[in-house]
Write a protein that holds these residues in place. Structure first.
Motif, PDB file in Angstrom:
ATOM      1  N   CYS A 132      -6.991  22.085   6.599  1.00 42.49           N
ATOM      2  CA  CYS A 132      -7.414  21.144   5.552  1.00 42.49           C
ATOM      3  C   CYS A 132      -6.372  20.039   5.372  1.00 42.49           C
ATOM      4  O   CYS A 132      -5.173  20.304   5.405  1.00 42.49           O
ATOM      5  CB  CYS A 132      -7.574  21.874   4.224  1.00 42.49           C
ATOM      6  N   ARG A 133      -6.846  18.818   5.155  1.00 40.51           N
ATOM      7  CA  ARG A 133      -5.949  17.686   4.898  1.00 40.51           C
ATOM      8  C   ARG A 133      -6.574  16.771   3.846  1.00 40.51           C
ATOM      9  O   ARG A 133      -7.758  16.452   3.915  1.00 40.51           O
ATOM     10  CB  ARG A 133      -5.696  16.890   6.171  1.00 40.51           C
ATOM     11  N   LEU A 134      -5.760  16.383   2.873  1.00 38.68           N
ATOM     12  CA  LEU A 134      -6.144  15.406   1.859  1.00 38.68           C
ATOM     13  C   LEU A 134      -5.256  14.191   2.018  1.00 38.68           C
ATOM     14  O   LEU A 134      -4.046  14.328   2.221  1.00 38.68           O
ATOM     15  CB  LEU A 134      -5.969  15.959   0.447  1.00 38.68           C
ATOM     16  N   GLU A 135      -5.851  13.009   1.924  1.00 38.37           N
ATOM     17  CA  GLU A 135      -5.076  11.773   2.032  1.00 38.37           C
ATOM     18  C   GLU A 135      -5.437  10.864   0.862  1.00 38.37           C
ATOM     19  O   GLU A 135      -6.611  10.665   0.567  1.00 38.37           O
ATOM     20  CB  GLU A 135      -5.366  11.058   3.347  1.00 38.37           C
ATOM     21  N   MET A 152       0.848  -1.171   0.000  1.00 42.44           N
ATOM     22  CA  MET A 152       0.000   0.000   0.000  1.00 42.44           C
ATOM     23  C   MET A 152       0.896   1.237   0.000  1.00 42.44           C
ATOM     24  O   MET A 152       1.873   1.318   0.736  1.00 42.44           O
ATOM     25  CB  MET A 152      -0.896  -0.025   1.235  1.00 42.44           C
ATOM     26  N   ASP A 153       0.556   2.209  -0.827  1.00 46.00           N
ATOM     27  CA  ASP A 153       1.256   3.488  -0.885  1.00 46.00           C
ATOM     28  C   ASP A 153       0.284   4.588  -0.499  1.00 46.00           C
ATOM     29  O   ASP A 153      -0.921   4.494  -0.766  1.00 46.00           O
ATOM     30  CB  ASP A 153       1.776   3.753  -2.297  1.00 46.00           C
ATOM     31  N   SER A 154       0.797   5.645   0.127  1.00 44.97           N
ATOM     32  CA  SER A 154      -0.086   6.743   0.524  1.00 44.97           C
ATOM     33  C   SER A 154       0.667   8.063   0.494  1.00 44.97           C
ATOM     34  O   SER A 154       1.899   8.099   0.541  1.00 44.97           O
ATOM     35  CB  SER A 154      -0.654   6.501   1.922  1.00 44.97           C
ATOM     36  N   ALA A 155      -0.104   9.122   0.399  1.00 46.10           N
ATOM     37  CA  ALA A 155       0.427  10.486   0.473  1.00 46.10           C
ATOM     38  C   ALA A 155      -0.638  11.350   1.131  1.00 46.10           C
ATOM     39  O   ALA A 155      -1.835  11.137   0.914  1.00 46.10           O
ATOM     40  CB  ALA A 155       0.754  11.015  -0.914  1.00 46.10           C
ATOM     41  N   SER A 156      -0.196  12.303   1.924  1.00 43.54           N
ATOM     42  CA  SER A 156      -1.152  13.230   2.518  1.00 43.54           C
ATOM     43  C   SER A 156      -0.597  14.642   2.418  1.00 43.54           C
ATOM     44  O   SER A 156       0.625  14.851   2.407  1.00 43.54           O
ATOM     45  CB  SER A 156      -1.459  12.856   3.968  1.00 43.54           C
ATOM     46  N   PHE A 157      -1.506  15.586   2.328  1.00 46.90           N
ATOM     47  CA  PHE A 157      -1.153  16.986   2.135  1.00 46.90           C
ATOM     48  C   PHE A 157      -2.009  17.825   3.067  1.00 46.90           C
ATOM     49  O   PHE A 157      -3.192  17.547   3.248  1.00 46.90           O
ATOM     50  CB  PHE A 157      -1.413  17.424   0.688  1.00 46.90           C
ATOM     51  N   GLY A 158      -1.414  18.845   3.637  1.00 46.88           N
ATOM     52  CA  GLY A 158      -2.162  19.726   4.514  1.00 46.88           C
ATOM     53  C   GLY A 158      -2.002  21.173   4.106  1.00 46.88           C
ATOM     54  O   GLY A 158      -0.992  21.558   3.484  1.00 46.88           O
ATOM     55  N   TYR A 159      -3.009  21.983   4.428  1.00 48.83           N
ATOM     56  CA  TYR A 159      -2.979  23.409   4.123  1.00 48.83           C
ATOM     57  C   TYR A 159      -3.855  24.123   5.142  1.00 48.83           C
ATOM     58  O   TYR A 159      -4.959  23.654   5.441  1.00 48.83           O
ATOM     59  CB  TYR A 159      -3.490  23.673   2.705  1.00 48.83           C
ATOM     60  N   ASP A 212      -6.782  -2.965  -4.082  1.00 47.47           N
ATOM     61  CA  ASP A 212      -8.195  -2.894  -4.465  1.00 47.47           C
ATOM     62  C   ASP A 212      -8.617  -1.518  -4.977  1.00 47.47           C
ATOM     63  O   ASP A 212      -9.788  -1.274  -5.230  1.00 47.47           O
ATOM     64  CB  ASP A 212      -9.083  -3.326  -3.303  1.00 47.47           C
ATOM     65  N   GLY A 213      -7.682  -0.567  -5.134  1.00 47.53           N
ATOM     66  CA  GLY A 213      -8.021   0.719  -5.726  1.00 47.53           C
ATOM     67  C   GLY A 213      -7.494   1.905  -4.941  1.00 47.53           C
ATOM     68  O   GLY A 213      -6.688   1.772  -4.022  1.00 47.53           O
ATOM     69  N   LEU A 214      -7.973   3.067  -5.317  1.00 52.42           N
ATOM     70  CA  LEU A 214      -7.558   4.343  -4.725  1.00 52.42           C
ATOM     71  C   LEU A 214      -8.635   4.841  -3.782  1.00 52.42           C
ATOM     72  O   LEU A 214      -9.820   4.872  -4.126  1.00 52.42           O
ATOM     73  CB  LEU A 214      -7.319   5.381  -5.832  1.00 52.42           C
ATOM     74  N   THR A 215      -8.222   5.255  -2.600  1.00 52.79           N
ATOM     75  CA  THR A 215      -9.115   5.881  -1.635  1.00 52.79           C
ATOM     76  C   THR A 215      -8.629   7.300  -1.388  1.00 52.79           C
ATOM     77  O   THR A 215      -7.434   7.524  -1.183  1.00 52.79           O
ATOM     78  CB  THR A 215      -9.119   5.109  -0.295  1.00 52.79           C
ATOM     79  N   VAL A 216      -9.548   8.258  -1.438  1.00 52.22           N
ATOM     80  CA  VAL A 216      -9.220   9.653  -1.206  1.00 52.22           C
ATOM     81  C   VAL A 216     -10.056  10.142  -0.027  1.00 52.22           C
ATOM     82  O   VAL A 216     -11.268   9.966  -0.007  1.00 52.22           O
ATOM     83  CB  VAL A 216      -9.505  10.521  -2.449  1.00 52.22           C
ATOM     84  N   GLY A 217      -9.395  10.746   0.945  1.00 54.84           N
ATOM     85  CA  GLY A 217     -10.098  11.267   2.109  1.00 54.84           C
ATOM     86  C   GLY A 217      -9.835  12.745   2.281  1.00 54.84           C
ATOM     87  O   GLY A 217      -8.729  13.222   2.049  1.00 54.84           O
ATOM     88  N   THR A 218     -10.858  13.485   2.656  1.00 61.04           N
ATOM     89  CA  THR A 218     -10.756  14.919   2.914  1.00 61.04           C
ATOM     90  C   THR A 218     -11.200  15.186   4.338  1.00 61.04           C
ATOM     91  O   THR A 218     -12.285  14.762   4.734  1.00 61.04           O
ATOM     92  CB  THR A 218     -11.659  15.711   1.945  1.00 61.04           C
ATOM     93  N   THR A 219     -10.370  15.878   5.095  1.00 62.54           N
ATOM     94  CA  THR A 219     -10.717  16.273   6.451  1.00 62.54           C
ATOM     95  C   THR A 219     -10.469  17.767   6.582  1.00 62.54           C
ATOM     96  O   THR A 219      -9.394  18.254   6.212  1.00 62.54           O
ATOM     97  CB  THR A 219      -9.844  15.538   7.488  1.00 62.54           C
ATOM     98  N   VAL A 220     -11.474  18.494   7.065  1.00 65.43           N
ATOM     99  CA  VAL A 220     -11.330  19.932   7.281  1.00 65.43           C
ATOM    100  C   VAL A 220     -11.832  20.250   8.680  1.00 65.43           C
ATOM    101  O   VAL A 220     -12.938  19.863   9.044  1.00 65.43           O
ATOM    102  CB  VAL A 220     -12.111  20.745   6.221  1.00 65.43           C
ATOM    103  N   THR A 221     -11.005  20.959   9.444  1.00 62.88           N
ATOM    104  CA  THR A 221     -11.358  21.344  10.800  1.00 62.88           C
ATOM    105  C   THR A 221     -11.433  22.865  10.879  1.00 62.88           C
ATOM    106  O   THR A 221     -10.499  23.562  10.480  1.00 62.88           O
ATOM    107  CB  THR A 221     -10.306  20.834  11.809  1.00 62.88           C
TER     108      THR A 221
END
Length: 55
Positions: free
Chosen positions: A22-25, A1-8, A31-40
């Motif tokens: 803001c954070r994107l993961e 599994m590979d992952s990357a996350s970015f914050g702003y 089994d595919g690509l999962t994209v998650g968005t978290t904003v506080t």
């Protein structure tokens, strides 16, 4: 599994009174690509916010 996350941090400015953390993961697995968005909201008042994605 590979992952990357970015914050702003979106800071308040004229016409925008809120601070959003803001954070994107992205996770790529067999089994595919999962994209998650978290904003506080870091402000003391509620923030009008929505998010969406385009395939």
């Amino acid at each position: 599994m590979d992952s990357a996350s970015f914050g702003y941090v979106l800071r308040a400015c004229p016409g925008w009174d809120w601070v959003l953390d803001c954070r994107l993961e992205y996770i790529l697995a067999a089994d595919g690509l999962t994209v998650g968005t978290t904003v506080t909201n870091r402000s003391v008042t509620d923030c009008p916010y929505a998010t969406g994605a385009h395939p």
